[in-house]
Write a protein that holds these residues in place. Structure first.
Motif, PDB file in Angstrom:
ATOM      1  N   TYR A 386     -56.944 -26.680 -71.247  1.00 28.81           N
ATOM      2  CA  TYR A 386     -57.402 -25.300 -71.436  1.00 28.81           C
ATOM      3  C   TYR A 386     -58.294 -24.937 -70.255  1.00 28.81           C
ATOM      4  N   THR A 414     -60.158 -14.979 -67.667  1.00 28.79           N
ATOM      5  CA  THR A 414     -58.752 -15.361 -67.844  1.00 28.79           C
ATOM      6  C   THR A 414     -58.687 -16.737 -68.486  1.00 28.79           C
ATOM      7  N   ARG A 415     -57.946 -16.848 -69.573  1.00 29.08           N
ATOM      8  CA  ARG A 415     -57.802 -18.114 -70.294  1.00 29.08           C
ATOM      9  C   ARG A 415     -56.345 -18.553 -70.249  1.00 29.08           C
ATOM     10  N   ARG A 416     -56.165 -19.852 -70.080  1.00 28.09           N
ATOM     11  CA  ARG A 416     -54.799 -20.382 -70.005  1.00 28.09           C
ATOM     12  C   ARG A 416     -54.731 -21.699 -70.768  1.00 28.09           C
ATOM     13  N   TYR A 418     -51.974 -24.971 -71.468  1.00 29.05           N
ATOM     14  CA  TYR A 418     -50.718 -25.580 -71.057  1.00 29.05           C
ATOM     15  C   TYR A 418     -50.773 -27.090 -71.295  1.00 29.05           C
ATOM     16  N   TYR A 426     -46.743 -22.058 -70.149  1.00 31.47           N
ATOM     17  CA  TYR A 426     -48.158 -21.874 -70.450  1.00 31.47           C
ATOM     18  C   TYR A 426     -48.340 -20.563 -71.195  1.00 31.47           C
ATOM     19  N   GLU A 428     -51.172 -17.412 -71.382  1.00 33.75           N
ATOM     20  CA  GLU A 428     -52.331 -16.889 -70.652  1.00 33.75           C
ATOM     21  C   GLU A 428     -52.729 -15.535 -71.209  1.00 33.75           C
ATOM     22  N   SER A 430     -56.126 -12.411 -70.727  1.00 32.01           N
ATOM     23  CA  SER A 430     -57.323 -12.027 -69.984  1.00 32.01           C
ATOM     24  C   SER A 430     -57.955 -10.802 -70.621  1.00 32.01           C
TER      25      SER A 430
END
Length: 470
Positions: A386, A414-416, A418, A426, A428, A430
């Protein structure tokens, strides 16, 4: 009780340093003990929230034990340092009735030198701090501190005009708080300092009176035990370590809390020390935490966290081009004009000791910019990753003086999520935020695209839109 630290940096203004835990930004372990809140005038206020905090960078006994201090605002004219009860510290850079404070961007408080005030308000030796919350602190210069005259709060006034009065005592060479009383004369706190003990008695003479004790040991009067006002005498036991290259510095090595939990810490060796910028800087490197173990007790397993600081860069600005450390009360990294990054990596291990590796449960990598803002955090547990990246209103191509008042506010997050090793897959999202020149939030756009706007009006009101603030 002069605020004393070998290092000036805005990194310490972030709450992590004052939470009684390891701060991954600075690599320092800070211990904070929260005392009861004083509520005077039949609960009409103002309130005085008391806490004691330890810093390994505080090299003096400021009256509360070596390295410890009470969270009272103070101003020292000889070096022009203003330390607020919030934990923030500023260098007063201007002069006059309302002197400029170069590193204060957001208009969260006003500082006044009443010795330069016009007319009837002129009071030499007095200063005033007016907070955005409405709290007003009246500070008075008091003799008796070996480090120079110190202005300490002698009166707190709420936005409704209710007051608390503070008195001080001199313990050889140090000014420390003696008593706090409300407008009716009711004493809310009594502080007694002896050579080997410091006591805080809340509501003395009342049925609910409570006394906290700090036991001071050894020649440097370090706090080795804090005792709670309980029948069983529960409290904290604290042990420290010292280093020959850093005289006066104490580093927490062991803490046993009232519940029986035990914390132990290891600090860096010379090859991993916290170095000052400049070649040579003329100052010995500081130590920082390399491992921290928490044993909760009650049959629960101990958890060990290791810390690494890649690249040698740090919150002091080590490695920044052309930067030499200056002891002038200003943040050295604010002088840097290039995009500077420093980082830390914490790894949580199971079944580990300080000397023996265990099974890695989770790793967190944190990266900060030259304004000490967290720009990226990457958390990995197993193969799952994360990340959170944050863009701020700051423009790193501009000097600190040209930054907007709200430069520390997040503009985009921004968060991702994977899986490590799986390419192209992934999730994502924001969200963005915008602010006015006072740092008030004026717009947010959530991850789902929904937009929220906020309108702010002056305190005197706006005809047809908002009545005046009563």
């Amino acid at each position: 009780m002069t605020h004393s630290s070998d290092v000036s940096s805005s990194a310490f203004s972030f709450m992590g340093f004052f939470a009684g835990s390891m701060d991954p930004r600075t690599g320092q372990y800070g211990l904070s003990i929260t005392l009861p809140t004083l509520m005077g005038n039949d609960l009409a206020g103002p309130n005085l929230e008391c806490s004691l905090a330890f810093s390994s960078l505080n090299t003096r006994d400021s009256g509360y034990g070596h390295g410890w201090n009470l969270n009272l605002s103070q101003y020292t004219p000889h070096n022009r340092i203003l330390a607020l009860s919030t934990g923030e510290t500023f260098k007063v850079t201007g002069s006059g009735y309302q002197p400029e404070i170069a590193e204060k961007k957001l208009d969260t408080f006003h500082f006044y030198d009443l010795g330069r005030a016009p007319g009837a308000e002129n009071r030499p030796g007095f200063y005033k701090v007016v907070h955005k919350s409405g709290l007003v602190e009246l500070l008075q210069l008091i003799d008796g501190d070996v480090a120079g005259r110190t202005a300490l709060p002698v009166e707190l006034q709420s936005m409704y005009g209710r007051k608390l009065a503070l008195r001080y005592q001199i313990f050889p060479g140090q000014l420390i708080l003696k008593a706090v009383a409300d407008e009716a004369g009711r004493q809310l706190l009594d502080v007694v300092r002896q050579n080997d003990e410091l006591t805080f008695t809340f509501w003395p003479g009342e049925a609910e009176t409570a006394t906290y004790r700090l036991l001071l040991r050894r020649s440097d009067r370090r706090v080795e035990r804090v005792t709670l006002p309980s029948d069983d005498g529960a409290g904290w036991d604290i042990h420290y370590e010292t280093f020959d290259t850093l005289p006066g510095h104490l580093y927490v090595q062991y803490v046993r809390g009232p519940s029986g939990a035990v914390e132990t810490l290891n600090h860096s060796g010379e090859h991993r020390d916290l170095r000052f910028p400049g070649d040579p800087s003329g100052r010995p490197p500081l130590r920082r935490v390399t491992s921290h173990q928490l044993a909760p007790g009650g049959g629960q397993p101990a958890v060990l966290t290791r810390y690494r600081y890649p690249g040698g860069y740090n919150f002091l600005g080590y490695g920044a081009q052309g930067l030499s450390y200056q002891e002038d009360g200003l943040d050295n990294l604010y002088r840097v004009r290039e995009a500077y990054r420093y980082s830390s990596v914490s790894t949580v291990e199971e079944g580990a000791t300080h000397a023996k590796a265990g099974t890695v449960l989770r790793t967190i990598s944190r990266t900060y910019n030259r304004f000490h803002l967290l720009v990226e955090e990457v958390t990995q547990q197993g193969q799952n990753v994360y990340t959170q990246a944050t863009d701020y209103a700051a423009d790193e191509q501009l000097p600190f003086s040209a930054q907007p008042a709200y430069f520390q506010m997040p503009a985009k997050v921004t968060r991702r999520w994977y899986v490590d090793g799986v390419v192209g897959e992934y999730f994502e999202e924001s969200e963005t935020s915008a602010y006015d020149p006072y740092g008030n939030l004026v717009e947010t756009v959530a991850a789902d695209g929904s937009r929220t706007t906020y309108e702010w009006y002056p305190a005197e009101g706006l005809v047809g839109h908002c009545p005046p603030d009563p």
